[in-house]
Design an enzyme around this catalytic site. Structure first.
Site, short mmCIF file in Angstrom:
data_model
loop_
_atom_site.label_atom_id
_atom_site.label_comp_id
_atom_site.label_asym_id
_atom_site.label_seq_id
_atom_site.Cartn_x
_atom_site.Cartn_y
_atom_site.Cartn_z
N LYS A 91 0.84 -1.20 0.00
CA LYS A 91 0.00 0.00 0.00
C LYS A 91 0.88 1.25 0.00
O LYS A 91 1.98 1.25 0.56
CB LYS A 91 -0.92 0.01 1.23
CG LYS A 91 -1.92 -1.14 1.26
CD LYS A 91 -2.94 -1.02 0.15
CE LYS A 91 -3.98 -2.12 0.21
NZ LYS A 91 -3.44 -3.43 -0.15
N ASP A 92 0.36 2.32 -0.61
CA ASP A 92 1.11 3.55 -0.74
C ASP A 92 1.55 4.12 0.61
O ASP A 92 0.81 4.06 1.59
CB ASP A 92 0.28 4.62 -1.47
CG ASP A 92 0.05 4.27 -2.93
OD1 ASP A 92 0.98 3.75 -3.56
OD2 ASP A 92 -1.06 4.51 -3.42
N ARG A 93 2.74 4.67 0.60
CA ARG A 93 3.21 5.36 1.80
C ARG A 93 2.49 6.70 1.97
O ARG A 93 2.03 7.03 3.06
CB ARG A 93 4.72 5.60 1.69
CG ARG A 93 5.29 6.45 2.84
CD ARG A 93 6.75 6.78 2.62
NE ARG A 93 7.26 7.64 3.67
CZ ARG A 93 8.46 8.20 3.68
NH1 ARG A 93 9.27 7.99 2.66
NH2 ARG A 93 8.84 8.96 4.67
#
Length: 391
Positions: A91-93
């Site tokens: 998942k995106d930071r």
């Protein structure tokens, strides 16, 4: 990198903004991820927990921190090897995300303290929402889909749309793609900064393939080279796929079948081939039950035939970069797979932010995508020039 290809060539080839869209985007420009809360991702993982076993599953909300680093923090807290921490996807930071992790806790001996990581900054946060015991580890690719809520800011409408009609035209466009889907391109994150992952793939392919040692009964299994270089191989396959899809978007057959097509059954990994396109197949394509596919390049690409196979072969053969990538994949015995050319958008809804609260146009989009697809590809079908914010 090849002597005939420069970093400028790689950068241009991996610029996803140049990829064609079947219908013109109504927004000329917009910015996303201005702040973490502007990009929300919720993992959809329907599962009945047994309440037994030695795997502790944690549902975690995080912001400003990437999945791999959080897995490391969890392993340190639980005092277990990193290999015993499982998660389904990255998942995106720079986003507010929720996802599941599993921790193998022998004999259910939990740490003495609650999980409260100290090695994170003020811009990072981690919260455990729920936890359950289960009998097995969470493996990669387990979740069915991701639900997104994304805010587009600093919107500028396309120049060919009158200002008085801009919002209505945008909403009509959104209603259309909610029915038709969008091209299932790989997003820019797959290729790295200025195509660095593709450049690394070319360097990898330029090196000799290590000779394999004879197997003995006592020898331990080692990871295959393609597993060790997954990022580079994936970038190579993704670029070839994007170019094949782009060619079909340009001629208008990306969402209808060609002779010899391989079809994907919507919402599954099932595929089947067809030498000819009949009315029954056309009806299934129109309803969204099946989708044409493109190749994720590799050996044993024998399911596709006819016009569909010829198109894929011609696109690769007529491009120097794609030819080098395809040859490198084949030499490393990467097996061909298929990927749907069309990306359905589930539960697409939208809302305009109140302009009186700010001087900018802003649009909230909510939708769900199947695992392995890119929210940026949905945004690219709406926005001509998508800017990444400072979040």
């Amino acid at each position: 990198m090849s002597d005939t290809l420069t970093s400028t060539d790689i950068k241009a080839a991996t610029d996803t903004e140049r990829l064609p869209q079947p219908i013109p985007q109504p927004l000329r420009q917009a910015t996303y991820k201005t702040q973490n809360n502007d990009f929300i991702v919720n993992e959809i993982l329907p599962l009945d927990f047994t309440g037994e076993g030695e795997h502790l599953w944690l549902h975690i909300k995080k912001s400003g921190i990437n999945t791999a680093y959080l897995a490391k923090l969890l392993s340190e807290w639980a005092e277990i090897p990193l290999r015993d921490v499982g998660y389904s996807g990255l998942k995106d930071r720079h986003a507010l995300t929720t996802q599941w992790f599993s921790l193998r806790i022998p004999k259910k001996q939990l740490p003495n303290s609650e999980f409260a990581p100290v090695d994170i900054s003020d811009n990072e946060s981690v919260t455990i929402i729920a936890q359950h015991w289960h009998h097995k580890k969470l493996n990669r690719g387990t979740h069915r889909a991701n639900q997104f809520t994304i805010i587009l800011r600093e919107i500028e409408f396309a120049s060919n749309i009158a200002a008085t009609d801009a919002k209505q035209a945008t909403e009509q466009h959104l209603a259309t793609i909610s029915k038709t889907g969008v091209p299932n391109y790989f997003g820019p994150q797959r290729f790295g900064y200025e195509g660095s992952n593709v450049a690394e793939a070319l360097r990898l392919f330029a090196r000799p393939i290590p000779a394999s040692k004879p197997k003995t009964k006592k020898s331990k299994r080692k990871r295959a080279p393609r597993e060790q270089n997954a990022m580079e191989l994936s970038a190579a396959r993704s670029l070839i796929f994007n170019e094949i899809l782009a060619a079909r978007v340009r001629v208008g057959n990306w969402d209808n079948g060609l002779a010899g097509e391989v079809f994907n059954l919507n919402g599954s990994g099932s595929i089947f081939g067809s030498e000819a396109i009949d009315d029954a197949l056309r009806a299934r394509m129109m309803s969204g039950d099946i989708h044409p596919t493109g190749v994720l390049w590799g050996v044993s690409n024998d399911k596709v035939s006819g016009m569909a196979a010829q198109l894929e072969s011609d696109i690769v053969r007529n491009d120097t970069l794609l030819t080098q990538l395809a040859m490198g994949l084949e030499q490393r015995d990467v097996k061909a797979q298929r990927r749907a050319l069309r990306l359905p958008i589930e539960a697409l809804s939208w809302e305009w932010l109140d302009a009186s609260e700010s001087n900018e146009q802003a649009l909230i989009l909510s939708f769900t995508l199947t695992t392995g697809s890119f929210a940026t590809s949905v945004l690219a079908s709406i926005v001509q020039h998508l800017q990444l914010g400072p979040a």
